[in-house]
Design a protein around this motif. Structure first.
Motif, mmCIF file in Angstrom:
data_model
loop_
_atom_site.group_PDB
_atom_site.id
_atom_site.type_symbol
_atom_site.label_atom_id
_atom_site.label_comp_id
_atom_site.label_asym_id
_atom_site.label_seq_id
_atom_site.Cartn_x
_atom_site.Cartn_y
_atom_site.Cartn_z
ATOM 1 N N LEU A 7 33.958 31.166 33.862
ATOM 2 C CA LEU A 7 32.860 30.201 33.822
ATOM 3 C C LEU A 7 33.385 28.769 33.755
ATOM 4 O O LEU A 7 32.906 27.881 34.473
ATOM 5 N N ALA A 8 34.382 28.546 32.899
ATOM 6 C CA ALA A 8 34.930 27.192 32.752
ATOM 7 C C ALA A 8 35.509 26.694 34.076
ATOM 8 O O ALA A 8 35.320 25.524 34.456
ATOM 9 N N GLU A 9 36.201 27.577 34.782
ATOM 10 C CA GLU A 9 36.801 27.169 36.058
ATOM 11 C C GLU A 9 35.730 26.914 37.114
ATOM 12 O O GLU A 9 35.803 25.932 37.866
ATOM 13 N N PHE A 10 34.741 27.771 37.193
ATOM 14 C CA PHE A 10 33.664 27.562 38.157
ATOM 15 C C PHE A 10 32.935 26.246 37.874
ATOM 16 O O PHE A 10 32.591 25.501 38.803
ATOM 17 N N TYR A 33 39.790 28.747 42.540
ATOM 18 C CA TYR A 33 38.533 29.491 42.728
ATOM 19 C C TYR A 33 38.813 30.989 42.789
ATOM 20 O O TYR A 33 38.082 31.795 42.215
ATOM 21 N N ASP A 34 39.874 31.376 43.492
ATOM 22 C CA ASP A 34 40.229 32.794 43.559
ATOM 23 C C ASP A 34 40.607 33.327 42.182
ATOM 24 O O ASP A 34 40.324 34.484 41.853
ATOM 25 N N ALA A 35 41.269 32.484 41.374
ATOM 26 C CA ALA A 35 41.591 32.903 40.006
ATOM 27 C C ALA A 35 40.313 33.168 39.216
ATOM 28 O O ALA A 35 40.193 34.182 38.509
ATOM 29 N N ALA A 36 39.336 32.266 39.331
ATOM 30 C CA ALA A 36 38.060 32.451 38.639
ATOM 31 C C ALA A 36 37.307 33.657 39.188
ATOM 32 O O ALA A 36 36.658 34.395 38.437
ATOM 33 N N LEU A 37 37.421 33.890 40.504
ATOM 34 C CA LEU A 37 36.735 35.023 41.112
ATOM 35 C C LEU A 37 37.327 36.338 40.597
ATOM 36 O O LEU A 37 36.599 37.328 40.425
ATOM 37 N N ALA A 38 38.644 36.348 40.355
ATOM 38 C CA ALA A 38 39.265 37.535 39.763
ATOM 39 C C ALA A 38 38.724 37.763 38.358
ATOM 40 O O ALA A 38 38.340 38.886 37.989
ATOM 41 N N LEU A 39 38.649 36.692 37.568
ATOM 42 C CA LEU A 39 38.171 36.815 36.191
ATOM 43 C C LEU A 39 36.682 37.115 36.117
ATOM 44 O O LEU A 39 36.190 37.611 35.096
ATOM 45 N N ALA A 40 35.956 36.822 37.194
ATOM 46 C CA ALA A 40 34.523 37.153 37.208
ATOM 47 C C ALA A 40 34.307 38.658 37.127
ATOM 48 O O ALA A 40 33.212 39.110 36.786
ATOM 49 N N ALA A 60 28.312 30.639 41.420
ATOM 50 C CA ALA A 60 29.231 31.569 40.763
ATOM 51 C C ALA A 60 29.146 31.414 39.252
ATOM 52 O O ALA A 60 29.185 32.412 38.506
ATOM 53 N N ALA A 61 29.025 30.167 38.776
ATOM 54 C CA ALA A 61 28.887 29.938 37.342
ATOM 55 C C ALA A 61 27.625 30.610 36.816
ATOM 56 O O ALA A 61 27.621 31.187 35.712
ATOM 57 N N ALA A 62 26.554 30.563 37.588
ATOM 58 C CA ALA A 62 25.294 31.183 37.157
ATOM 59 C C ALA A 62 25.440 32.702 37.054
ATOM 60 O O ALA A 62 24.905 33.329 36.120
ATOM 61 N N ILE A 63 26.172 33.305 37.984
ATOM 62 C CA ILE A 63 26.385 34.754 37.935
ATOM 63 C C ILE A 63 27.170 35.140 36.694
ATOM 64 O O ILE A 63 26.816 36.092 35.982
ATOM 65 N N VAL A 64 28.217 34.399 36.402
ATOM 66 C CA VAL A 64 29.029 34.709 35.224
ATOM 67 C C VAL A 64 28.224 34.466 33.945
ATOM 68 O O VAL A 64 28.327 35.228 32.963
ATOM 69 N N LEU A 82 26.831 35.398 46.058
ATOM 70 C CA LEU A 82 26.406 34.201 45.325
ATOM 71 C C LEU A 82 24.884 34.042 45.336
ATOM 72 O O LEU A 82 24.295 33.496 44.401
ATOM 73 N N ALA A 83 24.247 34.494 46.432
ATOM 74 C CA ALA A 83 22.797 34.353 46.555
ATOM 75 C C ALA A 83 22.040 35.561 46.018
ATOM 76 O O ALA A 83 20.801 35.597 46.091
#
Length: 836
Positions: free
Chosen positions: A734-737, A715-722, A745-749, A646-647
């Motif tokens: 992005l929407a979930e984050f 969050y794990d679902a969004a992390l999978a989609l990332a 995490a949203a910034a990374i996506v 994340l950082a």
């Protein structure tokens, strides 16, 4: 009726609570705090005189080791905390409007605090008013009552504090006596008891201390009344014979009052003053007199009281008899901390006790300390027992004690020492005819392999232990080995493991094996959170009630840690952080427990990007350093790797040896999570993994996300989609984050979407606002507000339950963000910017 100044609002709150209980379906709990002598008892006496509801009154005793369930001994006959709570609940429901007063909970035993906790958590469904008083000035940071007060937050819980009297109020009281009210207020600081005692004393001068005031008042009594006061001072409350000379005089003087079963001082400070004025010889004589009186009716004697007075009277032989009885009674009532203290008392007075008997006392003390997170004391007692068993050639006893030591050492975070102790016991016992001790050693070895998360070792030794325990009829080993086997199966993704744990729990419950009841629940919590098997959540909820009922402090804390992880995984981040911080505020939790709390707190901070997560995660890394068990290493590695991702920091160095360890033991519940964090940074590895990670690592991130959602883990679902290679998956991530407030995490996506050439990307909520132009985190604003109050870093750390090092880190960040050099400038600049 005596004058009661500046307490009308307190009375209004108490009467309003009593009225609501009479008319409504639920109840109320009022926590009444204040300093010693602050007038809590006087307030409740006035409340009792003014209300017409049925009222029960119990108080804790100022004994060195409190009586288990002391306040309830005159109220109910039940002997366990959950039984007492159930009886009071049934009584209140049968006759709504009950008022229960519990006084002086700063002296409460563990079982009494368990009853308060049970009533407090269920008070909304109990038509009763519970009023609990305590001295706020006697609750040091590690006091057990602090934990209870921190847990009770429902809308049916009210907190009241009796503050010292104002100067005006003291002047009103002093005027009829012709005293200087301003001077009296200065000397007494408005403490109602001090004020009352000074005004009741003779002479015009204001004594410098309340001790002088009390002794001056007592000096006017005759020798027989003084003898009564001295007797009552060492045995509160003590039944003085009606024919005792001087009793009437002591009552009429207002020093004593009648209570159920005898008389007591009207205020504890007066009792302490009288007791402290006794010469050592007189104190010894009185304790011996009380002890003889108690022993004249041994069938009715309270073992805790007998042990207390025997100890104070120097009657070592009597202590040796009665302290173990008091310990057994305390343990049977769930007051394990008091049981440990009674065994310690017995050992102090043991004298030249035969080695086998002394070893038995040490082993029992060790067990009670183990149940109450006194790990250092537990280990020390057991090491001494092992030495004694070895000296007398008791090889089965020595082997059994080594097996027990392995468990104690593991709980203290000394995994390698635990393994050595367990295997030393196993080698010793394998050289003897097979028996119950060997069965226990096999089960301990199975537990060692379980902690390493080695499936073959856990199952092999677990099954050996189970066969031998069933052959020799050792129910606790049957329970323990079933737990090992079932937990390992759950960790390996085999759902049939829950059947083994259900059988283990049922057998433990039937045999009253409290430790194993708690172990069943915490191991389900471990496996549930490791594999995200949240269909097992009811185990967590049942376990918290069961461990509270049984007074299993350590087990309850682990369940709170697993609840925190569940709340983190299911998106309830505020609740997760609250659970984690409550654990971190506790003194001296086991290293593993602290690691679990630190990693949850660190992940909440990292995912939100609102606070610096590294102080928590650095402490977790230090605690896990040198550990070879995945229970310790895996949560730290996963949390630090995610925070690094994340950082924008390297992830691989955070995974390091832990990833290799997980692959070595084929720990599929760990390898999947760690491997996916590597995938997100571009490193792919084929490893065994449980679902949904297996699907995720296979490339079908949409199917994996669906599995995560079915488990309630957004969050794990969004992390999978990332890790999706296409726009649709990334937009869904992005929407979930953004919905979760996971800014980093949203910034990374977002950056990934832009790398695909997309520009119409929703920005989501912004961190920077007009109210916080310096972009201070919430924690930094809290620290800044305390800086403004003039607090030092040490004081801020105490207030916010942080380390001084962490506070220093926050202060440095505040100065940098505000562009100032000094603390005072920071507060002024924050006010100018409108941050505070």
């Amino acid at each position: 009726m005596a004058v009661l100044l500046e307490r009308s609002e307190h009375l209004r709150v108490l009467h309003a609570a009593a009225d609501s209980v009479r008319t409504g379906p639920g109840g109320a709990l009022v926590l009444l705090g204040g300093e010693a002598g602050g007038g809590k008892t006087a307030l409740l006496r006035r409340f009792r005189a003014e209300c017409d509801s049925r009222l029960l009154w119990g108080a804790c005793d100022p004994l060195f080791t409190p009586r288990p369930l002391g306040p309830f001994q005159e109220i109910v006959t039940e002997s366990r905390p959950h039984e007492v709570a159930a009886a009071l609940t049934a009584d209140a429901r049968a006759r709504p409007g009950l008022i229960l007063v519990l006084e002086d909970l700063h002296w409460a035993d563990e079982a009494t605090l368990d009853v308060l906790s049970l009533l407090g958590r269920r008070i909304e469904g109990i038509p009763a008013l519970v009023v609990a008083t305590y001295r706020s000035d006697e609750l040091e940071r590690g006091h057990p009552l602090r934990r209870i007060l921190g847990e009770l937050h429902s809308g049916s819980v009210r907190r009241l504090t009796v503050e010292p009297l104002s100067r005006d109020a003291v002047c009103v009281l002093a005027e009829p006596h012709g005293r200087d009210g301003a001077e009296l207020h200065r000397v007494t600081r408005g403490n109602p008891f001090f004020v009352t005692e000074v005004l009741a004393g003779a002479g015009d001068e204001v004594p410098l201390t309340v001790r002088d005031a009390v002794l001056s008042r007592i000096a006017r009594l005759g020798p027989e009344a003084m003898a009564v006061l001295e007797a009552v001072s060492v045995a509160p409350p003590y039944a003085v014979p009606p024919s005792a000379g001087g009793l009437d005089e002591a009552l009429h003087a207002g020093m004593l009052e009648s209570v159920p079963g005898g008389v007591a001082f009207r205020h504890e400070l007066a009792r302490i003053t009288v007791e402290e004025s006794l010469t050592p010889h007189r104190r010894l004589h009185l304790h011996r007199w009380v002890l003889r009186t108690l022993l004249e009716q041994p069938g009715d004697a309270d073992p805790s009281r007998v042990a207390h007075h025997a100890d104070a009277a120097g009657a070592a032989a009597t202590v040796r008899i009665w302290a173990p009885i008091a310990a057994e009674q305390a343990a049977a009532r769930g007051a394990h901390r008091e049981a440990a203290a009674q065994y310690a008392r017995a050992l102090r007075n043991a004298g030249p006790l035969p080695a086998a008997e002394r070893a038995t006392l040490l082993e029992r003390r060790s067990y009670e300390c183990y149940l109450t997170e006194q790990t250092t004391e537990s280990v020390a007692a057991l090491r001494e027992a092992i030495r004694l068993r070895r000296e007398i050639g008791d090889r089965p006893g020595e082997g059994a004690a080594l097996t027990a030591l392995a468990r104690r050492l593991w709980c203290g975070g000394l995994s390698d020492e635990a393994t050595r102790a367990g295997r030393a016991g196993l080698r010793l016992l394998e050289g003897l005819p097979p028996g119950p001790e060997l069965a226990e050693a096999y089960s301990s070895e199975s537990s060692t392999w379980l902690n390493l998360e080695s499936y073959p070792g856990t199952m092999e030794y677990g099954e050996r232990a189970l066969r031998l325990a069933e052959e020799h009829g050792v129910p606790d080993v049957v329970v323990h080995s079933l737990n090992n086997i079932g937990t390992m199966q759950l960790l390996a993704g085999e759902p049939e493991g829950i059947g083994k744990l259900e059988r283990s729990l049922a057998l433990a419950d039937r045999a009253g094996l409290e430790e194993h009841i708690g172990r069943a629940y915490i191991h389900v919590g471990w496996a549930m959170t490791r594999t995200r098997a949240y269909h097992l959540l009811s185990w967590l909820e049942r376990g918290m009630d069961a461990c509270e009922d049984l007074g299993l402090e350590a087990w309850s804390s682990y369940l709170v840690a697993y609840r925190a992880r569940h709340r983190l995984d299911t998106g309830r981040w505020d609740d997760a952080a609250r659970d984690a911080r409550s654990l971190l505020r506790s003194t001296g939790p086991a290293p593993l427990l602290r690691i679990l709390a630190l990693t949850v707190a660190g992940l909440v901070a990292a995912r939100r990007g609102a606070e610096d997560p590294w102080p928590d995660l650095d402490e977790a890394r230090e605690l896990a350093k040198g550990q070879s068990e995945l229970q310790y290493c895996a949560p730290v590695a996963a949390a630090r790797a995610e925070a690094a991702w994340l950082a924008g920091r390297p992830v691989e160095e955070e995974l390091g040896e832990t990833f290799e360890l997980a692959v070595h033991w084929q720990a599929a519940g760990v390898t999947g999570e760690l491997a996916w964090l590597r995938v997100l940074t571009g490193t792919e590895t084929a490893v065994p993994a449980l679902e949904p990670y297996r699907t995720q690592l296979g490339g079908d991130v949409e199917a994996a996300a669906q599995q995560w959602r079915a488990r309630g883990c957004p969050y794990d679902a969004a992390l999978a989609l990332a890790g999706a290679p296409h726009e649709a998956g990334l937009r869904a991530a992005l929407a979930e984050f953004q919905r979760l407030g996971a800014g980093p995490a949203a910034a990374i996506v977002t950056r990934r979407l832009r790398s695909l050439g997309l520009r119409d990307i929703p920005r989501g909520p912004q961190r920077r606002t007009r109210n916080n132009p310096a972009e201070l985190t919430r924690r930094e604003i809290e620290v800044l507000a305390l800086i403004r109050q003039g607090m030092s870093n040490v004081e801020i750390a105490e207030r916010l339950f942080l380390s001084t090092k962490t506070v220093h880190h926050h202060v440095s960040a505040i100065l940098r963000k505000l562009g100032v050099a000094r603390r005072g400038q920071a507060a002024a600049e924050a006010v100018r910017l409108g941050v505070l």
